[in-house]
Design a protein around this motif. Sequence first.
Motif, PDB file in Angstrom:
ATOM      1  N   GLY A 175      13.962  15.746 -25.730  1.00  0.00           N
ATOM      2  CA  GLY A 175      13.319  15.996 -27.017  1.00  0.00           C
ATOM      3  C   GLY A 175      13.054  14.699 -27.758  1.00  0.00           C
ATOM      4  N   ARG A 176      14.023  13.793 -27.719  1.00  0.00           N
ATOM      5  CA  ARG A 176      13.848  12.472 -28.342  1.00  0.00           C
ATOM      6  C   ARG A 176      12.657  11.751 -27.750  1.00  0.00           C
ATOM      7  NH1 ARG A 176      15.020   7.681 -26.379  1.00  0.00           N
ATOM      8  NH2 ARG A 176      15.458   5.930 -27.741  1.00  0.00           N
ATOM      9  N   GLU A 177      12.560  11.749 -26.432  1.00  0.00           N
ATOM     10  CA  GLU A 177      11.445  11.074 -25.760  1.00  0.00           C
ATOM     11  C   GLU A 177      10.104  11.703 -26.129  1.00  0.00           C
ATOM     12  OE1 GLU A 177      11.728   8.219 -24.168  1.00  0.00           O
ATOM     13  OE2 GLU A 177      13.874   8.311 -24.569  1.00  0.00           O
ATOM     14  N   ARG A 178      10.050  13.036 -26.230  1.00  0.00           N
ATOM     15  CA  ARG A 178       8.802  13.704 -26.618  1.00  0.00           C
ATOM     16  C   ARG A 178       8.391  13.316 -28.039  1.00  0.00           C
ATOM     17  NH1 ARG A 178      11.214  17.807 -23.844  1.00  0.00           N
ATOM     18  NH2 ARG A 178      11.944  18.837 -25.741  1.00  0.00           N
ATOM     19  N   ILE A 179       9.358  13.309 -28.947  1.00  0.00           N
ATOM     20  CA  ILE A 179       9.047  12.945 -30.334  1.00  0.00           C
ATOM     21  C   ILE A 179       8.522  11.512 -30.395  1.00  0.00           C
ATOM     22  CG2 ILE A 179      10.107  12.389 -32.567  1.00  0.00           C
ATOM     23  CD1 ILE A 179      11.839  14.907 -32.212  1.00  0.00           C
ATOM     24  N   LEU A 180       9.192  10.590 -29.733  1.00  0.00           N
ATOM     25  CA  LEU A 180       8.728   9.204 -29.741  1.00  0.00           C
ATOM     26  C   LEU A 180       7.346   9.074 -29.105  1.00  0.00           C
ATOM     27  CD1 LEU A 180      12.033   7.276 -28.954  1.00  0.00           C
ATOM     28  CD2 LEU A 180      10.770   7.296 -31.121  1.00  0.00           C
ATOM     29  N   SER A 181       7.103   9.808 -28.050  1.00  0.00           N
ATOM     30  CA  SER A 181       5.797   9.769 -27.400  1.00  0.00           C
ATOM     31  C   SER A 181       4.687  10.242 -28.346  1.00  0.00           C
ATOM     32  CB  SER A 181       5.812  10.636 -26.135  1.00  0.00           C
ATOM     33  OG  SER A 181       4.533  10.683 -25.555  1.00  0.00           O
ATOM     34  N   VAL A 182       4.929  11.333 -29.062  1.00  0.00           N
ATOM     35  CA  VAL A 182       3.937  11.854 -30.013  1.00  0.00           C
ATOM     36  C   VAL A 182       3.703  10.840 -31.136  1.00  0.00           C
ATOM     37  CG1 VAL A 182       3.534  13.639 -31.769  1.00  0.00           C
ATOM     38  CG2 VAL A 182       4.347  14.281 -29.490  1.00  0.00           C
ATOM     39  N   ILE A 183       4.773  10.285 -31.677  1.00  0.00           N
ATOM     40  CA  ILE A 183       4.651   9.294 -32.753  1.00  0.00           C
ATOM     41  C   ILE A 183       3.896   8.064 -32.252  1.00  0.00           C
ATOM     42  CG2 ILE A 183       5.930   7.719 -34.275  1.00  0.00           C
ATOM     43  CD1 ILE A 183       6.056  10.615 -35.211  1.00  0.00           C
ATOM     44  N   PHE A 184       4.244   7.575 -31.074  1.00  0.00           N
ATOM     45  CA  PHE A 184       3.589   6.379 -30.545  1.00  0.00           C
ATOM     46  C   PHE A 184       2.114   6.636 -30.285  1.00  0.00           C
ATOM     47  CE2 PHE A 184       7.697   4.369 -28.633  1.00  0.00           C
ATOM     48  CZ  PHE A 184       8.192   4.199 -29.911  1.00  0.00           C
ATOM     49  N   THR A 185       1.776   7.817 -29.811  1.00  0.00           N
ATOM     50  CA  THR A 185       0.366   8.157 -29.611  1.00  0.00           C
ATOM     51  C   THR A 185      -0.385   8.107 -30.947  1.00  0.00           C
ATOM     52  OG1 THR A 185       0.836   9.503 -27.671  1.00  0.00           O
ATOM     53  CG2 THR A 185      -1.237   9.948 -28.818  1.00  0.00           C
ATOM     54  N   GLY A 186       0.225   8.625 -31.997  1.00  0.00           N
ATOM     55  CA  GLY A 186      -0.393   8.605 -33.311  1.00  0.00           C
ATOM     56  C   GLY A 186      -0.483   7.210 -33.920  1.00  0.00           C
ATOM     57  N   LEU A 187       0.397   6.309 -33.518  1.00  0.00           N
ATOM     58  CA  LEU A 187       0.365   4.941 -34.029  1.00  0.00           C
ATOM     59  C   LEU A 187      -0.711   4.090 -33.368  1.00  0.00           C
ATOM     60  CD1 LEU A 187       4.212   4.205 -34.228  1.00  0.00           C
ATOM     61  CD2 LEU A 187       2.614   4.297 -36.143  1.00  0.00           C
ATOM     62  N   ARG A 188      -1.088   4.481 -32.161  1.00  0.00           N
ATOM     63  CA  ARG A 188      -2.098   3.690 -31.435  1.00  0.00           C
ATOM     64  C   ARG A 188      -3.485   3.970 -31.996  1.00  0.00           C
ATOM     65  NH1 ARG A 188       1.657   4.978 -27.246  1.00  0.00           N
ATOM     66  NH2 ARG A 188       2.538   3.061 -26.406  1.00  0.00           N
ATOM     67  N   PRO A 189      -4.374   2.972 -31.918  1.00  0.00           N
ATOM     68  CA  PRO A 189      -5.742   3.179 -32.422  1.00  0.00           C
ATOM     69  C   PRO A 189      -6.469   4.231 -31.597  1.00  0.00           C
ATOM     70  CG  PRO A 189      -5.351   0.857 -31.834  1.00  0.00           C
ATOM     71  CD  PRO A 189      -4.152   1.646 -31.380  1.00  0.00           C
ATOM     72  N   ALA A 190      -7.344   4.995 -32.280  1.00  0.00           N
ATOM     73  CA  ALA A 190      -8.180   5.969 -31.569  1.00  0.00           C
ATOM     74  C   ALA A 190      -9.269   5.205 -30.840  1.00  0.00           C
ATOM     75  CB  ALA A 190      -8.788   6.953 -32.553  1.00  0.00           C
ATOM     76  N   HIS A 191      -9.560   5.604 -29.620  1.00  0.00           N
ATOM     77  CA  HIS A 191     -10.594   4.921 -28.840  1.00  0.00           C
ATOM     78  C   HIS A 191     -11.755   5.832 -28.586  1.00  0.00           C
ATOM     79  CE1 HIS A 191      -8.278   1.296 -28.179  1.00  0.00           C
ATOM     80  NE2 HIS A 191      -7.243   2.052 -27.880  1.00  0.00           N
TER      81      HIS A 191
END
Length: 191
Positions: A175-191
């Motif tokens: 669950g921790r890894e999923r949350i971090l993955s979602v947050i990191f995806t949102g932090l990255r610029p949209a391409h």
Amino acid sequence: MSTDQARPLRADAARNRARLLDVAAQVFADRGVSVTTEEIAKAAGVGVGTLFRHFPTKEALLEAVLVRRLETLTSEIGRLTEEQEPAAAFFACFTLMVDQSAGKKEFAQALTAAGVDVHQKLHEPGRLVRARLADLLVGAQRAGAVRADLAVPELLALLVGTAVMVERLGQDQAGRERILSVIFTGLRPAH
């Protein structure tokens, strides 16, 4: 001014102080801030008198543990910045800060309940952490790894919110890894 601040500690006293802080941090993390100073002294292998020579109150010990955590975090952020590329350092720092935040709220609440002005006591070490975090953010943004519209206040809010949710998950590493993955995806610029 305390004796510890007036002159350098003898080597054995410095070792005792460091050991007390290490043990107290672990005991508080494992058992909560309600643990007694006697239990901490026993776990550190020193007498309670030794503990009180360094930390005259439990609140002073809690404060010292929190300050040390922030100082250690500042050093770790500096190490990440030196050893890794900006993007990797930024995301590693985000993860580190989320992982290190466990129990911080409980410490702050205990200090506040004892009448300690936590914001004043932690102002300088907190300022140093925020400055290092700001540098990491700018570096990651310049590298194109983090969206350009993110500022430090929003980043801090994301860190706090993520830390609270991860702490609520307990031992659920997936669950921790999923949350971090979602947050990191949102932090990255949209391409």
